[in-house]
Motif scaffolding. Structure first.
Motif, PDB file in Angstrom:
ATOM      1  N   LYS A 142       0.831  -1.215   0.000  1.00  0.00           N
ATOM      2  CA  LYS A 142       0.000   0.000   0.000  1.00  0.00           C
ATOM      3  C   LYS A 142       0.861   1.259   0.000  1.00  0.00           C
ATOM      4  CE  LYS A 142      -3.905  -2.161   0.271  1.00  0.00           C
ATOM      5  NZ  LYS A 142      -4.756  -2.417   1.360  1.00  0.00           N
ATOM      6  N   ARG A 143       0.244   2.340  -0.417  1.00  0.00           N
ATOM      7  CA  ARG A 143       0.826   3.672  -0.286  1.00  0.00           C
ATOM      8  C   ARG A 143       0.218   4.291   0.957  1.00  0.00           C
ATOM      9  NH1 ARG A 143       0.060   5.275  -6.559  1.00  0.00           N
ATOM     10  NH2 ARG A 143       1.764   3.963  -7.307  1.00  0.00           N
ATOM     11  N   VAL A 144       1.050   4.911   1.767  1.00  0.00           N
ATOM     12  CA  VAL A 144       0.560   5.473   3.023  1.00  0.00           C
ATOM     13  C   VAL A 144       0.945   6.944   3.139  1.00  0.00           C
ATOM     14  CG1 VAL A 144       0.589   3.260   4.245  1.00  0.00           C
ATOM     15  CG2 VAL A 144       2.616   4.700   4.276  1.00  0.00           C
ATOM     16  N   ALA A 145       0.183   7.655   3.955  1.00  0.00           N
ATOM     17  CA  ALA A 145       0.466   9.066   4.241  1.00  0.00           C
ATOM     18  C   ALA A 145       0.371   9.278   5.739  1.00  0.00           C
ATOM     19  CB  ALA A 145      -0.526   9.966   3.518  1.00  0.00           C
ATOM     20  N   GLN A 146       1.149  10.216   6.226  1.00  0.00           N
ATOM     21  CA  GLN A 146       1.098  10.567   7.642  1.00  0.00           C
ATOM     22  C   GLN A 146       1.021  12.079   7.754  1.00  0.00           C
ATOM     23  OE1 GLN A 146       4.565   9.663  10.021  1.00  0.00           O
ATOM     24  NE2 GLN A 146       3.443   9.934  11.939  1.00  0.00           N
ATOM     25  N   LEU A 147      -0.029  12.547   8.396  1.00  0.00           N
ATOM     26  CA  LEU A 147      -0.162  13.960   8.703  1.00  0.00           C
ATOM     27  C   LEU A 147       0.584  14.240   9.995  1.00  0.00           C
ATOM     28  CD1 LEU A 147      -3.963  14.416   7.973  1.00  0.00           C
ATOM     29  CD2 LEU A 147      -2.047  14.849   6.446  1.00  0.00           C
ATOM     30  N   ASN A 148       1.126  15.435  10.113  1.00  0.00           N
ATOM     31  CA  ASN A 148       1.893  15.808  11.310  1.00  0.00           C
ATOM     32  C   ASN A 148       3.010  14.794  11.549  1.00  0.00           C
ATOM     33  OD1 ASN A 148       0.031  17.940  11.743  1.00  0.00           O
ATOM     34  ND2 ASN A 148      -1.347  16.492  12.710  1.00  0.00           N
ATOM     35  N   CYS A 149       3.794  14.545  10.514  1.00  0.00           N
ATOM     36  CA  CYS A 149       4.781  13.467  10.553  1.00  0.00           C
ATOM     37  C   CYS A 149       6.022  13.797  11.366  1.00  0.00           C
ATOM     38  CB  CYS A 149       5.175  13.066   9.144  1.00  0.00           C
ATOM     39  SG  CYS A 149       6.129  14.333   8.268  1.00  0.00           S
ATOM     40  N   ASN A 150       6.207  15.048  11.768  1.00  0.00           N
ATOM     41  CA  ASN A 150       7.378  15.434  12.536  1.00  0.00           C
ATOM     42  C   ASN A 150       8.621  15.038  11.746  1.00  0.00           C
ATOM     43  OD1 ASN A 150       9.419  15.019  14.969  1.00  0.00           O
ATOM     44  ND2 ASN A 150       7.798  16.355  15.717  1.00  0.00           N
ATOM     45  N   ASN A 151       9.515  14.239  12.291  1.00  0.00           N
ATOM     46  CA  ASN A 151      10.742  13.873  11.572  1.00  0.00           C
ATOM     47  C   ASN A 151      10.578  12.616  10.718  1.00  0.00           C
ATOM     48  OD1 ASN A 151      10.881  11.773  13.396  1.00  0.00           O
ATOM     49  ND2 ASN A 151      12.614  12.587  14.525  1.00  0.00           N
ATOM     50  N   GLY A 152       9.376  12.086  10.621  1.00  0.00           N
ATOM     51  CA  GLY A 152       9.082  10.983   9.712  1.00  0.00           C
ATOM     52  C   GLY A 152       9.464   9.595  10.184  1.00  0.00           C
TER      53      GLY A 152
END
Length: 156
Positions: A106-116
């Protein structure tokens, strides 16, 4: 801070932030607003709300940009740690749940990822591509450094 409070309608009455009726809405005889007033529900003065949101966002961005270098003092070591493919910051319990919902491929996204670091860790569990969003350019820069060290297929 003194933000203007929104006005909204309920049961045909106009309310201010105190939830007390300010005045009855003006309407023509025979016009029905329905149970929640004109527009069918909460009516907010969007221009004021947008200005408040932009101001809050600017303040938050400034605060996070100021915090990022301090944060990096304790997290810069992650660059070296992420060069090890076994490094992962997702707990075993969360990893099981991510696998249960079908993370692999899957492709994923993270909001407010900070330093990832969490997004990079999720990629190591089988996601094929990740995109991280953060309000702070300084944290985005840190995330790019970590993703490069991890050779992770991530964009920030």
């Amino acid at each position: 801070m003194n933000f203007a409070r929104p006005t909204y309608y309920k049961n045909g009455m106009q309310f201010a932030h105190t939830s007390q009726p300010a005045r009855a809405p003006t309407r023509a005889v025979g016009t029905s607003f329905g149970p929640f007033g004109p527009g069918g529900g909460r009516r907010i003065r969007h221009q004021d709300t947008n200005m408040q949101t932009e101001r809050y966002t600017d303040l938050a961005r400034t605060a996070w940009d100021e915090a990022a270098p301090i944060h990096w003092q304790t997290t810069a070591s992650l660059v070296e740690r992420f060069s090890d493919p076994a490094t992962n910051f997702i707990t075993a319990k969360h990893a099981v749940e991510l696998q249960r919902i079908g993370l692999r491929g899957k492709r994923v996204a993270q909001l407010n990822c900070n330093n990832g670091r969490e997004l990079i860790s999720i990629l190591r569990l089988g996601a094929v591509q990740g995109t991280g969003f953060d309000i702070s350019q300084n944290f985005v820069d840190q995330a790019k450094q970590l993703a490069a060290a991890a050779r992770a297929p991530a964009e920030f």
